[in-house]
Design a protein around this motif. Structure first.
Motif, PDB file in Angstrom:
ATOM      1  N   PRO A  77       0.785  -1.232   0.000  1.00  0.00           N
ATOM      2  CA  PRO A  77       0.000   0.000   0.000  1.00  0.00           C
ATOM      3  C   PRO A  77       0.815   1.280   0.000  1.00  0.00           C
ATOM      4  N   TYR A  78       2.111   1.214   0.421  1.00  0.00           N
ATOM      5  CA  TYR A  78       2.909   2.435   0.515  1.00  0.00           C
ATOM      6  C   TYR A  78       4.384   2.105   0.337  1.00  0.00           C
ATOM      7  N   LEU A  79       5.115   3.035  -0.285  1.00  0.00           N
ATOM      8  CA  LEU A  79       6.516   2.851  -0.643  1.00  0.00           C
ATOM      9  C   LEU A  79       6.695   1.648  -1.577  1.00  0.00           C
ATOM     10  N   ALA A  80       7.880   1.040  -1.562  1.00  0.00           N
ATOM     11  CA  ALA A  80       8.211  -0.005  -2.528  1.00  0.00           C
ATOM     12  C   ALA A  80       9.318  -0.865  -1.950  1.00  0.00           C
ATOM     13  N   PRO A  81       9.472  -2.081  -2.435  1.00  0.00           N
ATOM     14  CA  PRO A  81      10.546  -2.935  -1.915  1.00  0.00           C
ATOM     15  C   PRO A  81      11.923  -2.416  -2.311  1.00  0.00           C
ATOM     16  N   THR A  82      12.918  -2.808  -1.525  1.00  0.00           N
ATOM     17  CA  THR A  82      14.309  -2.521  -1.860  1.00  0.00           C
ATOM     18  C   THR A  82      14.786  -3.525  -2.900  1.00  0.00           C
ATOM     19  N   LEU A  83      15.348  -3.023  -3.986  1.00  0.00           N
ATOM     20  CA  LEU A  83      15.894  -3.879  -5.041  1.00  0.00           C
ATOM     21  C   LEU A  83      17.400  -4.001  -4.835  1.00  0.00           C
ATOM     22  N   ARG A  84      17.924  -5.219  -4.958  1.00  0.00           N
ATOM     23  CA  ARG A  84      19.358  -5.425  -4.758  1.00  0.00           C
ATOM     24  C   ARG A  84      19.952  -6.135  -5.966  1.00  0.00           C
ATOM     25  N   ALA A  85      21.109  -5.646  -6.403  1.00  0.00           N
ATOM     26  CA  ALA A  85      21.816  -6.260  -7.538  1.00  0.00           C
ATOM     27  C   ALA A  85      23.304  -5.989  -7.365  1.00  0.00           C
ATOM     28  N   ARG A  86      24.119  -6.674  -8.169  1.00  0.00           N
ATOM     29  CA  ARG A  86      25.565  -6.470  -8.147  1.00  0.00           C
ATOM     30  C   ARG A  86      26.036  -5.887  -9.466  1.00  0.00           C
ATOM     31  N   ASN A  87      27.124  -5.186  -9.401  1.00  0.00           N
ATOM     32  CA  ASN A  87      27.760  -4.705 -10.613  1.00  0.00           C
ATOM     33  C   ASN A  87      28.017  -5.894 -11.546  1.00  0.00           C
ATOM     34  N   GLY A  88      27.553  -5.782 -12.780  1.00  0.00           N
ATOM     35  CA  GLY A  88      27.689  -6.865 -13.744  1.00  0.00           C
ATOM     36  C   GLY A  88      26.437  -7.690 -13.938  1.00  0.00           C
ATOM     37  N   ASP A  89      25.459  -7.562 -13.048  1.00  0.00           N
ATOM     38  CA  ASP A  89      24.216  -8.334 -13.179  1.00  0.00           C
ATOM     39  C   ASP A  89      23.403  -7.878 -14.390  1.00  0.00           C
ATOM     40  N   LYS A  90      22.788  -8.838 -15.046  1.00  0.00           N
ATOM     41  CA  LYS A  90      21.755  -8.544 -16.033  1.00  0.00           C
ATOM     42  C   LYS A  90      20.417  -8.540 -15.308  1.00  0.00           C
ATOM     43  N   VAL A  91      19.668  -7.454 -15.422  1.00  0.00           N
ATOM     44  CA  VAL A  91      18.408  -7.327 -14.693  1.00  0.00           C
ATOM     45  C   VAL A  91      17.267  -7.059 -15.661  1.00  0.00           C
ATOM     46  N   ALA A  92      16.095  -7.541 -15.306  1.00  0.00           N
ATOM     47  CA  ALA A  92      14.881  -7.309 -16.083  1.00  0.00           C
ATOM     48  C   ALA A  92      13.744  -7.084 -15.107  1.00  0.00           C
ATOM     49  N   LEU A  93      12.945  -6.074 -15.366  1.00  0.00           N
ATOM     50  CA  LEU A  93      11.843  -5.744 -14.471  1.00  0.00           C
ATOM     51  C   LEU A  93      10.523  -5.795 -15.206  1.00  0.00           C
ATOM     52  N   GLY A 127      -3.061   0.475 -16.512  1.00  0.00           N
ATOM     53  CA  GLY A 127      -3.443  -0.843 -17.014  1.00  0.00           C
ATOM     54  C   GLY A 127      -2.375  -1.517 -17.850  1.00  0.00           C
ATOM     55  N   ASP A 128      -1.304  -0.790 -18.211  1.00  0.00           N
ATOM     56  CA  ASP A 128      -0.241  -1.352 -19.050  1.00  0.00           C
ATOM     57  C   ASP A 128       0.904  -1.921 -18.217  1.00  0.00           C
ATOM     58  N   THR A 129       1.795  -2.612 -18.910  1.00  0.00           N
ATOM     59  CA  THR A 129       2.989  -3.188 -18.289  1.00  0.00           C
ATOM     60  C   THR A 129       4.213  -2.723 -19.059  1.00  0.00           C
ATOM     61  N   TRP A 130       5.252  -2.367 -18.333  1.00  0.00           N
ATOM     62  CA  TRP A 130       6.531  -1.939 -18.910  1.00  0.00           C
ATOM     63  C   TRP A 130       7.599  -2.936 -18.492  1.00  0.00           C
ATOM     64  N   ARG A 131       8.481  -3.280 -19.439  1.00  0.00           N
ATOM     65  CA  ARG A 131       9.496  -4.304 -19.162  1.00  0.00           C
ATOM     66  C   ARG A 131      10.902  -3.772 -19.498  1.00  0.00           C
ATOM     67  N   PRO A 132      11.446  -2.915 -18.660  1.00  0.00           N
ATOM     68  CA  PRO A 132      12.811  -2.439 -18.903  1.00  0.00           C
ATOM     69  C   PRO A 132      13.836  -3.504 -18.538  1.00  0.00           C
ATOM     70  N   HIS A 133      15.006  -3.420 -19.159  1.00  0.00           N
ATOM     71  CA  HIS A 133      16.073  -4.383 -18.872  1.00  0.00           C
ATOM     72  C   HIS A 133      17.406  -3.726 -19.203  1.00  0.00           C
ATOM     73  N   TRP A 134      18.442  -4.084 -18.458  1.00  0.00           N
ATOM     74  CA  TRP A 134      19.770  -3.524 -18.705  1.00  0.00           C
ATOM     75  C   TRP A 134      20.800  -4.348 -17.949  1.00  0.00           C
ATOM     76  N   THR A 135      22.054  -4.061 -18.168  1.00  0.00           N
ATOM     77  CA  THR A 135      23.149  -4.668 -17.426  1.00  0.00           C
ATOM     78  C   THR A 135      23.710  -3.628 -16.464  1.00  0.00           C
ATOM     79  N   VAL A 136      23.745  -3.984 -15.191  1.00  0.00           N
ATOM     80  CA  VAL A 136      24.296  -3.074 -14.184  1.00  0.00           C
ATOM     81  C   VAL A 136      25.794  -2.920 -14.450  1.00  0.00           C
ATOM     82  N   HIS A 137      26.249  -1.681 -14.573  1.00  0.00           N
ATOM     83  CA  HIS A 137      27.669  -1.473 -14.849  1.00  0.00           C
ATOM     84  C   HIS A 137      28.161  -0.214 -14.118  1.00  0.00           C
TER      85      HIS A 137
END
Length: 506
Positions: A77-93, A127-137
């Motif tokens: 209902p409020y705020l958002a989860p903390t996202l954790r990744a490492r340098n070099g990770d490939k991430v997709a949301l 109502g839409d969905t967005w799917r960004p993706h990138w490599t953490v660098h």
């Protein structure tokens, strides 16, 4: 009649002035356990990609005792989860927008392709969905994410959507800093709110008459402080040292953080990375959007309060009073256990922390004047390209605050070092890797900027004031990063499709 009118205005002004010194010091009981945002740190899939799912939706929260507040959040209902990744990770949301409004999610401080940046060109329709993706660098840092729709960022953030992003790397791991999430490595999201009598959020940007509002132009300044969405909070300390990942998630308020006993704490990281040497401080100013990592030592059985003292805004009378310069707030009480688990000594140096940005002698210099809600006299235009930067450039950006008001500068997709403030060397807390900075005093602040190598001739990054009312009123510009040597070949007008959609809808 003119005399009567003048007397009436003066009385109104004095009443407003007296009411704009806010404080909660001595009024809190610290009765509510600090909420720790959920941690999303997924294992990579078979393809090596870490996948995160976020659902933006309306909700209901109880901040004040017995009162319900309509809020927005991600995965809650409020705020958002903390996202954790490492340098070099490939991430997709996967970002599902179940809000009643179109919005975006901007990954503040992240180096990533502009089409994935989540700025105003990456709108996600209701109502839409967005799917960004990138490599953490990029190196280890504390970043964050929040909505960024042009013209309504302030109201979307104020309703509650904001989350921390933790980037790790081998240097941060080897440094031996406190690292157990929620135990001795704690996110601290600081936000100010105004509530109506029924518990609903008050979205009013100013309580002043039009003639005085010219002074009080920063938008919402709340008299109630939430930490991680918790009102009147405490946190139980079980270790000798605690690392606080501080985020000013407020729309406009500047905080001057410290402890009433003036204890020394150590700054170990600024917005975009670790410091080479931890710096002992007793006060730390954080403007909207800025982050800092500090390590605080505690003694068994003690109680200590994190307080925001009167911030040194470096603005003239009476602007300081109307923009929070005389306000003091107790934020969070720490309660140390009778016996604390040992913590490693704070390192004298942090190996592998980012080196200072080196700028060539013939570096390009760009100048930006911040006045009212305009940059270089212009309001934001979604179709106009304001600057074109060669990929990988090292430049000098000079930001002049020409109006004596409160401004904070944020640059997307790049890291900078503050190298000069009003003709002087910056204080130690401003010298680390940054992407957001308070603009102190009427005059010039000089930045050494390191741009990424990701290029796009159609989708821009933003630079803007992170006082969100100013941003929404047009205090924003945009720039393209292109292949070196092609700067003059790139059109200065974006295609309408890019300006309206920017890719990313599915």
């Amino acid at each position: 009649m003119a005399v009567v009118g003048g007397v009436g205005w003066g009385a109104n002004w004095l009443t407003a002035y007296s009411r704009h010194e806010r404080s909660n010091v001595g009024s809190l009981d610290f009765r509510n356990r600090l909420r720790i945002p959920a941690l999303l740190d997924p294992q990579p899939g078979a393809d090596g990609v870490k996948r995160y799912a976020l659902e933006l939706a309306t909700g209901e929260s109880e901040f004040l005792p017995g009162k319900k507040t309509a809020t927005w959040g991600a995965n809650g209902p409020y705020l958002a989860p903390t996202l954790r990744a490492r340098n070099g990770d490939k991430v997709a949301l996967t970002v599902r927008n179940k809000l009643p409004d179109d919005t975006t999610l901007h990954w503040h401080g992240m180096h990533l392709p502009p089409a994935m940046d989540g700025g105003p060109h990456q709108m996600v329709a209701a109502g839409d969905t967005w799917r960004p993706h990138w490599t953490v660098h990029q190196p280890a840092a504390t970043l964050w994410y929040h909505p960024h729709p042009h013209g309504s960022t302030g109201s979307h953030v104020y309703r509650g959507i904001a989350g921390v992003i933790i980037i790790d790397d081998e240097h941060a791991t080897a440094a031996g800093l406190p690292s157990r999430y929620g135990v001795d490595d704690v996110p601290i999201v600081i936000q100010d709110k105004n509530f109506n009598d029924d518990g609903s959020l008050d979205l009013t940007e100013t309580t002043l008459s039009d003639d005085i509002a010219a002074i009080d132009n920063v938008g919402v300044l709340g008299d109630t402080i939430l930490i991680n969405g918790t009102y009147d909070p405490y946190h139980e300390v079980t270790t000798e040292r605690v690392r606080l990942r501080l985020l000013n998630g407020s729309n406009a308020r500047v905080y001057q953080l410290g402890f009433p006993d003036d204890r020394t704490f150590h700054l170990v990281a600024t917005d975009n990375g670790l410091l080479r040497r931890p710096q002992g401080l007793t006060r730390l100013r954080l403007a909207p959007g800025e982050r800092a990592e500090v390590v605080v030592a505690f003694k068994p059985g003690e109680k200590a309060v994190l307080r925001s003292f009167k911030p040194d805004l470096k603005v003239s009378f009476p602007t300081g009073r109307f923009t929070g310069g005389d306000d003091t707030f107790d934020l969070l009480q720490f309660r140390a256990a009778g016996k604390l688990k040992p913590s490693p000594e704070l390192p004298a140096t942090i190996a592998g922390a980012p080196a200072p940005i080196e700028v060539p002698k013939d570096a390009k210099r760009r100048k930006f004047e911040f006045v009212a809600t305009r940059i270089n006299g212009q309001a934001m235009d979604m179709n106009r390209v304001d600057e074109v930067v060669p990929a990988g450039a090292r430049e000098i950006w000079e930001i002049e605050r020409g109006d004596g008001r409160v401004h904070a500068f944020h640059l997307h997709g790049a890291t900078f070092n503050v190298i000069e403030v009003l003709g002087e060397k910056p204080p130690v807390e401003m010298r680390g890797p940054k992407d957001t900075v308070y603009l102190p005093g009427t005059g010039t602040i000089k930045l050494a900027v390191a741009f990424d190598t990701l290029t796009d001739t159609e989708k821009p990054y933003m630079y803007h004031c992170h006082v969100l009312r100013h941003e929404d009123k047009g205090m924003m510009g945009q720039f393209l990063v292109v292949e070196p040597g092609s700067e003059d070949k790139v059109p200065r007008t974006l295609k309408s499709s890019a300006a309206e959609h920017g890719g990313g809808h599915h």
